[in-house]
Design a protein around this motif. Structure first.
Motif, PDB file in Angstrom:
ATOM      1  N   ALA A 176       8.843  -4.524   4.224  1.00 25.76           N
ATOM      2  CA  ALA A 176       8.774  -3.329   3.321  1.00 25.76           C
ATOM      3  C   ALA A 176       7.340  -3.463   2.233  1.00 25.76           C
ATOM      4  CB  ALA A 176       9.748  -2.883   2.793  1.00 25.76           C
ATOM      5  N   ILE A 177       7.305  -4.525   1.662  1.00 24.53           N
ATOM      6  CA  ILE A 177       6.271  -4.877   0.799  1.00 24.53           C
ATOM      7  C   ILE A 177       4.967  -4.743   1.458  1.00 24.53           C
ATOM      8  CG2 ILE A 177       5.191  -6.657  -0.621  1.00 24.53           C
ATOM      9  CD1 ILE A 177       8.395  -7.536  -1.485  1.00 24.53           C
ATOM     10  N   ALA A 178       4.937  -5.659   2.676  1.00 24.39           N
ATOM     11  CA  ALA A 178       3.733  -5.651   3.398  1.00 24.39           C
ATOM     12  C   ALA A 178       3.102  -4.508   3.723  1.00 24.39           C
ATOM     13  CB  ALA A 178       3.692  -6.460   4.648  1.00 24.39           C
ATOM     14  N   SER A 179       4.289  -3.374   4.220  1.00 28.76           N
ATOM     15  CA  SER A 179       3.759  -2.032   4.677  1.00 28.76           C
ATOM     16  C   SER A 179       3.384  -1.319   3.373  1.00 28.76           C
ATOM     17  CB  SER A 179       4.956  -1.202   5.400  1.00 28.76           C
ATOM     18  OG  SER A 179       6.004  -1.051   4.366  1.00 28.76           O
ATOM     19  N   ASP A 180       3.872  -1.456   2.253  1.00 24.93           N
ATOM     20  CA  ASP A 180       3.334  -0.787   1.204  1.00 24.93           C
ATOM     21  C   ASP A 180       1.946  -1.325   0.913  1.00 24.93           C
ATOM     22  OD1 ASP A 180       5.650   0.636   0.879  1.00 24.93           O
ATOM     23  OD2 ASP A 180       6.598  -0.878  -0.699  1.00 24.93           O
ATOM     24  N   VAL A 181       1.647  -2.624   0.885  1.00 25.64           N
ATOM     25  CA  VAL A 181       0.325  -3.186   0.589  1.00 25.64           C
ATOM     26  C   VAL A 181      -0.747  -2.605   1.467  1.00 25.64           C
ATOM     27  CG1 VAL A 181      -0.981  -5.275   0.588  1.00 25.64           C
ATOM     28  CG2 VAL A 181       1.091  -5.283  -0.481  1.00 25.64           C
ATOM     29  N   GLN A 182      -0.176  -2.247   2.847  1.00 28.86           N
ATOM     30  CA  GLN A 182      -1.203  -1.901   3.719  1.00 28.86           C
ATOM     31  C   GLN A 182      -1.516  -0.613   3.524  1.00 28.86           C
ATOM     32  OE1 GLN A 182       0.506  -1.728   7.823  1.00 28.86           O
ATOM     33  NE2 GLN A 182      -1.620  -1.313   8.529  1.00 28.86           N
ATOM     34  N   GLU A 183      -0.294   0.264   2.916  1.00 30.96           N
ATOM     35  CA  GLU A 183      -0.536   1.648   2.544  1.00 30.96           C
ATOM     36  C   GLU A 183      -1.667   1.731   1.258  1.00 30.96           C
ATOM     37  OE1 GLU A 183       1.824   5.592   0.709  1.00 30.96           O
ATOM     38  OE2 GLU A 183       2.784   3.813   2.208  1.00 30.96           O
ATOM     39  N   VAL A 184      -1.682   0.739   0.481  1.00 32.59           N
ATOM     40  CA  VAL A 184      -2.331   0.723  -0.799  1.00 32.59           C
ATOM     41  C   VAL A 184      -3.824   0.456  -0.507  1.00 32.59           C
ATOM     42  CG1 VAL A 184      -2.815  -0.575  -2.975  1.00 32.59           C
ATOM     43  CG2 VAL A 184      -0.419   0.190  -2.501  1.00 32.59           C
ATOM     44  N   SER A 221      -5.093   0.781   2.376  1.00 31.50           N
ATOM     45  CA  SER A 221      -5.959   2.010   3.167  1.00 31.50           C
ATOM     46  C   SER A 221      -6.088   3.098   2.048  1.00 31.50           C
ATOM     47  CB  SER A 221      -4.933   2.392   4.012  1.00 31.50           C
ATOM     48  OG  SER A 221      -3.743   2.978   3.543  1.00 31.50           O
ATOM     49  N   ASN A 222      -5.313   3.555   0.958  1.00 33.26           N
ATOM     50  CA  ASN A 222      -5.495   4.272  -0.226  1.00 33.26           C
ATOM     51  C   ASN A 222      -6.776   3.976  -0.942  1.00 33.26           C
ATOM     52  OD1 ASN A 222      -3.692   5.987   1.010  1.00 33.26           O
ATOM     53  ND2 ASN A 222      -2.116   5.371  -0.893  1.00 33.26           N
ATOM     54  N   ALA A 223      -6.996   2.624  -1.028  1.00 36.13           N
ATOM     55  CA  ALA A 223      -8.202   1.945  -1.875  1.00 36.13           C
ATOM     56  C   ALA A 223      -9.547   2.158  -1.120  1.00 36.13           C
ATOM     57  CB  ALA A 223      -7.907   0.703  -2.405  1.00 36.13           C
ATOM     58  N   SER A 224      -9.476   1.893   0.049  1.00 30.76           N
ATOM     59  CA  SER A 224     -10.455   2.034   1.075  1.00 30.76           C
ATOM     60  C   SER A 224     -10.867   3.604   1.218  1.00 30.76           C
ATOM     61  CB  SER A 224     -10.228   1.547   2.609  1.00 30.76           C
ATOM     62  OG  SER A 224     -11.127   1.851   3.258  1.00 30.76           O
ATOM     63  N   ALA A 225      -9.840   4.484   1.406  1.00 28.46           N
ATOM     64  CA  ALA A 225     -10.266   5.909   1.166  1.00 28.46           C
ATOM     65  C   ALA A 225     -10.903   6.284  -0.159  1.00 28.46           C
ATOM     66  CB  ALA A 225      -8.890   6.563   1.609  1.00 28.46           C
ATOM     67  N   LEU A 226     -10.361   5.807  -1.314  1.00 28.80           N
ATOM     68  CA  LEU A 226     -10.769   6.115  -2.765  1.00 28.80           C
ATOM     69  C   LEU A 226     -12.150   5.343  -2.743  1.00 28.80           C
ATOM     70  CD1 LEU A 226     -10.483   7.308  -5.264  1.00 28.80           C
ATOM     71  CD2 LEU A 226      -9.500   4.940  -5.915  1.00 28.80           C
ATOM     72  N   SER A 227     -12.266   4.421  -2.373  1.00 26.70           N
ATOM     73  CA  SER A 227     -13.804   3.814  -2.689  1.00 26.70           C
ATOM     74  C   SER A 227     -14.984   4.398  -1.569  1.00 26.70           C
ATOM     75  CB  SER A 227     -13.832   2.225  -2.288  1.00 26.70           C
ATOM     76  OG  SER A 227     -13.635   2.209  -0.720  1.00 26.70           O
ATOM     77  N   THR A 228     -14.578   5.032  -0.347  1.00 28.83           N
ATOM     78  CA  THR A 228     -15.539   5.887   0.193  1.00 28.83           C
ATOM     79  C   THR A 228     -15.656   7.276  -0.341  1.00 28.83           C
ATOM     80  OG1 THR A 228     -14.541   4.939   2.448  1.00 28.83           O
ATOM     81  CG2 THR A 228     -15.748   6.820   2.622  1.00 28.83           C
ATOM     82  N   THR A 229     -14.643   7.776  -1.133  1.00 25.38           N
ATOM     83  CA  THR A 229     -14.685   9.013  -1.606  1.00 25.38           C
ATOM     84  C   THR A 229     -15.903   8.971  -2.837  1.00 25.38           C
ATOM     85  OG1 THR A 229     -12.553   9.855  -0.895  1.00 25.38           O
ATOM     86  CG2 THR A 229     -13.567  11.179  -2.758  1.00 25.38           C
ATOM     87  N   VAL A 230     -15.726   7.873  -3.598  1.00 23.35           N
ATOM     88  CA  VAL A 230     -16.229   7.541  -4.714  1.00 23.35           C
ATOM     89  C   VAL A 230     -17.776   7.473  -4.430  1.00 23.35           C
ATOM     90  CG1 VAL A 230     -16.766   6.098  -6.615  1.00 23.35           C
ATOM     91  CG2 VAL A 230     -14.377   6.838  -6.335  1.00 23.35           C
ATOM     92  N   ALA A 231     -17.939   6.514  -3.224  1.00 24.34           N
ATOM     93  CA  ALA A 231     -18.954   5.990  -2.993  1.00 24.34           C
ATOM     94  C   ALA A 231     -19.866   7.349  -2.221  1.00 24.34           C
ATOM     95  CB  ALA A 231     -19.192   5.296  -1.693  1.00 24.34           C
ATOM     96  N   SER A 232     -19.232   8.361  -1.682  1.00 19.98           N
ATOM     97  CA  SER A 232     -20.128   9.561  -1.087  1.00 19.98           C
ATOM     98  C   SER A 232     -20.141  10.617  -2.058  1.00 19.98           C
ATOM     99  CB  SER A 232     -19.144  10.026   0.014  1.00 19.98           C
ATOM    100  OG  SER A 232     -17.636  10.524  -0.364  1.00 19.98           O
TER     101      SER A 232
END
Length: 153
Positions: free
Chosen positions: A65-73, A75-86
């Motif tokens: 469960a922790i690993a799946s939460d970390v994976q979700e976090v 992916s959210n951080a990657s999406a956020l950094s892409t959004t901020v960069a763009s």
């Protein structure tokens, strides 16, 4: 005489078989006691092993469960950094370029016009500028230049 010899051999044979049967009975009793003791010790050990395996399974479920939460976090951080960069990347580059242009314009306006230097080599003097800062190698070339009188600056 033959009957007595046969009777003695039968007696020896029966005695031998009796000794073998007594020793076999002792071995079977010892084996029975050993199996009973092993059973008494093995049952609690198996119960403990079963509890340990169940606990390990529970912990593995939690880790999953922790690993799946970390994976979700991530992916959210990657999406956020892409959004901020763009979102901010293009405008920030434009603001930096504008600021650099303003500094250059104000610098030319307030500084006296430099005297044109004679071109050395095959091209005129080049300056390498990255986001408003002069690269150290370009500064080094400037220090080695000589003024029109032949003296170092």
């Amino acid at each position: 005489m033959a009957g007595i010899i046969v009777a003695v051999f039968w007696a020896i044979l029966v005695s031998f078989l009796a000794v073998v049967l007594v020793r076999l009975a002792q071995t079977l009793r010892a084996t029975t006691r050993l199996v009973a003791e092993v059973t008494e010790q093995a049952v609690p050990l198996l119960a403990d092993a079963s509890a340990t395996v169940r606990s390990a399974q529970t912990q593995l479920d939690k880790v999953d469960a922790i690993a799946s939460d970390v994976q979700e976090v991530t992916s959210n951080a990657s999406a956020l950094s892409t959004t901020v960069a763009s979102t901010f990347g293009g405008p920030l580059v434009k603001v930096a370029a504008f600021g650099y242009g303003v500094r250059q314009a104000l610098g030319r306006r307030t500084a006296p016009a430099p005297e044109p230097e004679p071109a050395r080599g095959r091209s005129s003097v080049r300056r390498t500028v990255i986001v408003g800062r002069t690269v150290p190698s370009a500064r080094g070339r400037k220090r080695d230049r000589r003024n029109p009188r032949g003296q170092k600056d």
